[in-house]
Each structure stands twice: as C-alpha cells, then as structure tokens.
Design a protein around this motif. Sequence first.
Motif, short mmCIF file in Angstrom:
data_model
loop_
_atom_site.label_atom_id
_atom_site.label_comp_id
_atom_site.label_asym_id
_atom_site.label_seq_id
_atom_site.Cartn_x
_atom_site.Cartn_y
_atom_site.Cartn_z
N MET A 26 0.86 -1.18 0.06
CA MET A 26 0.02 0.02 -0.06
C MET A 26 0.72 1.25 -0.12
N LEU A 27 2.03 1.18 0.62
CA LEU A 27 2.82 2.36 0.73
C LEU A 27 3.37 2.62 -0.72
N LEU A 28 3.68 1.56 -1.33
CA LEU A 28 4.42 1.83 -2.67
C LEU A 28 3.34 2.06 -3.61
N GLY A 35 1.54 -1.87 -10.80
CA GLY A 35 1.40 -3.03 -10.00
C GLY A 35 2.59 -4.02 -10.17
N GLN A 36 3.12 -3.96 -11.41
CA GLN A 36 4.01 -4.99 -11.88
C GLN A 36 5.41 -4.80 -11.18
N VAL A 49 -0.82 -7.84 -5.59
CA VAL A 49 -0.85 -6.69 -5.45
C VAL A 49 -2.10 -6.08 -5.75
N ARG A 50 -2.71 -6.35 -6.79
CA ARG A 50 -3.93 -5.93 -6.93
C ARG A 50 -5.12 -6.30 -6.14
N LEU A 54 -7.30 -3.63 -3.65
CA LEU A 54 -8.69 -3.66 -3.76
C LEU A 54 -9.44 -3.99 -2.38
N GLU A 55 -8.69 -4.82 -1.74
CA GLU A 55 -9.11 -5.30 -0.44
C GLU A 55 -8.80 -4.04 0.57
N ARG A 56 -7.82 -3.37 0.50
CA ARG A 56 -7.61 -2.20 1.50
C ARG A 56 -7.99 -0.83 1.17
#
Length: 84
Positions: A26-28, A35-36, A49-50, A54-56
């Motif tokens: 999330m920081l990045l 995403g890659q 990552v995706r 989306l979860e957070r």
Amino acid sequence: HTTFGAITNLTKENQTLSNDLKNQIMLLARKGLSGQLIAEMCNCSSSSVRRTILERMEPHYRVAKLPKHLCFDEFRSTKSVMSF
C-alpha cells in the motif's frame, strides 16, 4: 485425508501474505508505482498486489443512500428521440 494450515499472528487465516507485506504494498501504491513494479519489489505476483489494493481501498464514490431530492432533465437528442 485431512489438511491443515499454519496459524500465526503475522497473517490472516487462510492467507499467505503477511500484514507487513500488505502495508508495504500500500505504501508503494500510494507513491504511484505500477502493479508489476510493486510485485517485483515485494517478490509477489501482480494479481496479489491488485487484490491487496482492492481489499484495503475504501471506495469514495459509493454512498449509503440517495439524496432526498433528485433532478432529471429531458432533452431532444439525435433523430428527435428524447433522452435524460
């Protein structure tokens, strides 16, 4: 004929990514990285990552209820068809 999973306070149940790794993702992501690139930096898949983002993520575009008053405007669009 049974299965089991390790239980630890580092991850949620039935998940493999640690909470610290999800925080790093999330920081990045907040820095605007792709995403890659985040996946390469964190040694996980781009779909993880995706899914983490989306979860957070808290969607800001959804509202709990509609406003009390709505306004619609009708106009004549192409070929004399009414639209709103």
